[in-house]
Design a protein around this motif. Structure first.
Motif, mmCIF file in Angstrom:
data_model
loop_
_atom_site.group_PDB
_atom_site.id
_atom_site.type_symbol
_atom_site.label_atom_id
_atom_site.label_comp_id
_atom_site.label_asym_id
_atom_site.label_seq_id
_atom_site.Cartn_x
_atom_site.Cartn_y
_atom_site.Cartn_z
ATOM 1 N N GLN A 31 48.019 11.763 42.485
ATOM 2 C CA GLN A 31 49.207 12.545 42.214
ATOM 3 C C GLN A 31 48.859 14.030 42.119
ATOM 4 O O GLN A 31 47.689 14.404 42.034
ATOM 5 N N LYS A 32 49.885 14.840 42.135
ATOM 6 C CA LYS A 32 49.678 16.279 42.104
ATOM 7 C C LYS A 32 49.928 16.816 40.695
ATOM 8 O O LYS A 32 51.042 16.706 40.182
ATOM 9 N N ILE A 41 44.966 13.198 36.782
ATOM 10 C CA ILE A 41 46.141 13.024 37.646
ATOM 11 C C ILE A 41 45.718 12.954 39.113
ATOM 12 O O ILE A 41 46.213 12.127 39.881
ATOM 13 N N ARG A 42 44.784 13.817 39.534
ATOM 14 C CA ARG A 42 44.319 13.791 40.931
ATOM 15 C C ARG A 42 43.640 12.466 41.263
ATOM 16 O O ARG A 42 43.792 11.951 42.380
ATOM 17 N N ALA A 99 53.028 15.507 36.460
ATOM 18 C CA ALA A 99 52.433 14.730 37.543
ATOM 19 C C ALA A 99 53.525 14.473 38.560
ATOM 20 O O ALA A 99 54.540 13.832 38.240
ATOM 21 N N ASP A 100 53.342 15.001 39.778
ATOM 22 C CA ASP A 100 54.383 14.884 40.807
ATOM 23 C C ASP A 100 55.748 15.311 40.271
ATOM 24 O O ASP A 100 56.755 14.608 40.453
ATOM 25 N N ASP A 101 55.787 16.438 39.584
ATOM 26 C CA ASP A 101 57.028 17.046 39.081
ATOM 27 C C ASP A 101 57.672 16.291 37.926
ATOM 28 O O ASP A 101 58.783 16.641 37.499
ATOM 29 N N THR A 102 57.007 15.264 37.395
ATOM 30 C CA THR A 102 57.515 14.552 36.227
ATOM 31 C C THR A 102 56.788 15.056 34.983
ATOM 32 O O THR A 102 55.557 15.023 34.931
ATOM 33 N N SER A 108 44.268 17.485 34.635
ATOM 34 C CA SER A 108 44.424 17.691 36.081
ATOM 35 C C SER A 108 43.540 16.745 36.879
ATOM 36 O O SER A 108 43.967 16.167 37.884
ATOM 37 N N SER A 141 50.493 19.769 37.889
ATOM 38 C CA SER A 141 50.992 21.144 37.799
ATOM 39 C C SER A 141 51.349 21.419 36.350
ATOM 40 O O SER A 141 51.389 20.510 35.519
ATOM 41 N N ARG A 161 44.429 9.692 40.398
ATOM 42 C CA ARG A 161 45.467 8.692 40.624
ATOM 43 C C ARG A 161 46.355 9.024 41.810
ATOM 44 O O ARG A 161 47.430 8.464 41.987
#
Length: 255
Positions: A111-112, A106-107, A150-153, A103, A114, A109
């Motif tokens: 991005q979000k 990812i942040r 990451a961003d829904d991917t 997490s 989840s 970079r």
């Protein structure tokens, strides 16, 4: 087929005597053409027989080059349709010398992060957990298996295991395991991480949006508290088309 398309694959553009096997030179050339955008996303490559004629090599050579591109995630072979260039996505890099969670990485970079929880609960440890975490016969573990985004991917499938005396209620782990560990003053201070390559089984491939047998990065991480106790065992699969693990090498100091 147009003259322009024919010239893209012409041997005079990619073959050079003494620079390695033809299939490797063809693979390198096609890789560069895809990454530069000369062969754009969703471009269909010529059929194997036609590509062999255009490149002036055998069909075996073409097959080996295309197979290598597929393993790298640069093309996809659609049954009954042919071989197509895959959209190129900028890879995420994670340093092997920095102890940060998925997490946090990812942040950093922009991005979000989840997750989708695939399994969560208190369990009896399996053989690897028992041995690696140094548990007793009466021990239990908090185990959380998640599909990470990451961003829904979808990027990774991770299974994290922590001794139950460290995290007695796995429901407290939301986005980040390390945040939950820090809240209990049990954050690891160092870790050992092993990265290898493997091929995905069908179930895991479907979760990651890939095809069965596709190559991914397999990781195993063990993290330690300051007193040397292993506090975390994480295993997982990371998409090799979207993720790079990077390390910095330095010369040893002179004695």
């Amino acid at each position: 087929m147009t003259v322009l398309v024919s010239k893209i694959y012409s041997a005079e553009r990619w073959f050079e005597a003494g620079q390695g096997p033809r299939y490797q030179q063809l693979r390198r050339y096609l890789t560069a053409s895809i990454r530069s955008g000369e062969l754009a996303a969703d471009t269909q490559l010529p059929p194997e027989r036609v590509l062999a004629d255009l490149t002036d090599v055998s069909r075996v050579t073409v097959r080996r080059a295309i197979s290598a591109l597929a393993d790298e995630g640069l093309v996809e072979q659609r049954r009954g349709a042919g071989t197509f260039v895959r959209p190129q996505i900028e890879k995420l890099e994670q340093s092997l010398s920095s102890l940060v969670s998925f997490s946090e990485n990812i942040r950093l970079r922009g991005q979000k992060p989840s997750s989708r929880v695939l399994q969560r609960g208190l369990f009896m440890p399996d053989r690897d957990e028992f041995l690696i975490l140094g548990l007793t016969q009466a021990s239990r573990v908090a185990r959380i298996k998640r599909l990470r985004f990451a961003d829904d991917t979808p990027l990774a499938i991770e299974t994290s295991t922590v001794p139950a005396d460290i995290i007695p209620d796995p429901d407290v782990v939301e986005t980040s395991l390390y945040e939950a560990l820090r809240a209990r003053d049990r954050a690891p201070v160092r870790a050992v991480q092993r990265v290898t390559a493997c091929n995905l089984a069908l179930k895991d491939a479907e979760l990651l949006g890939l095809t069965a047998g596709e190559a991914v990065l397999s990781i195993q991480r063990t993290a330690f508290l300051r007193d040397g106790r292993i506090v975390e065992l994480t295993t997982g699969y990371y998409r090799s088309d979207m993720y790079d693990f990077v390390t910095e090498l330095r010369p040893e100091a002179d004695e």
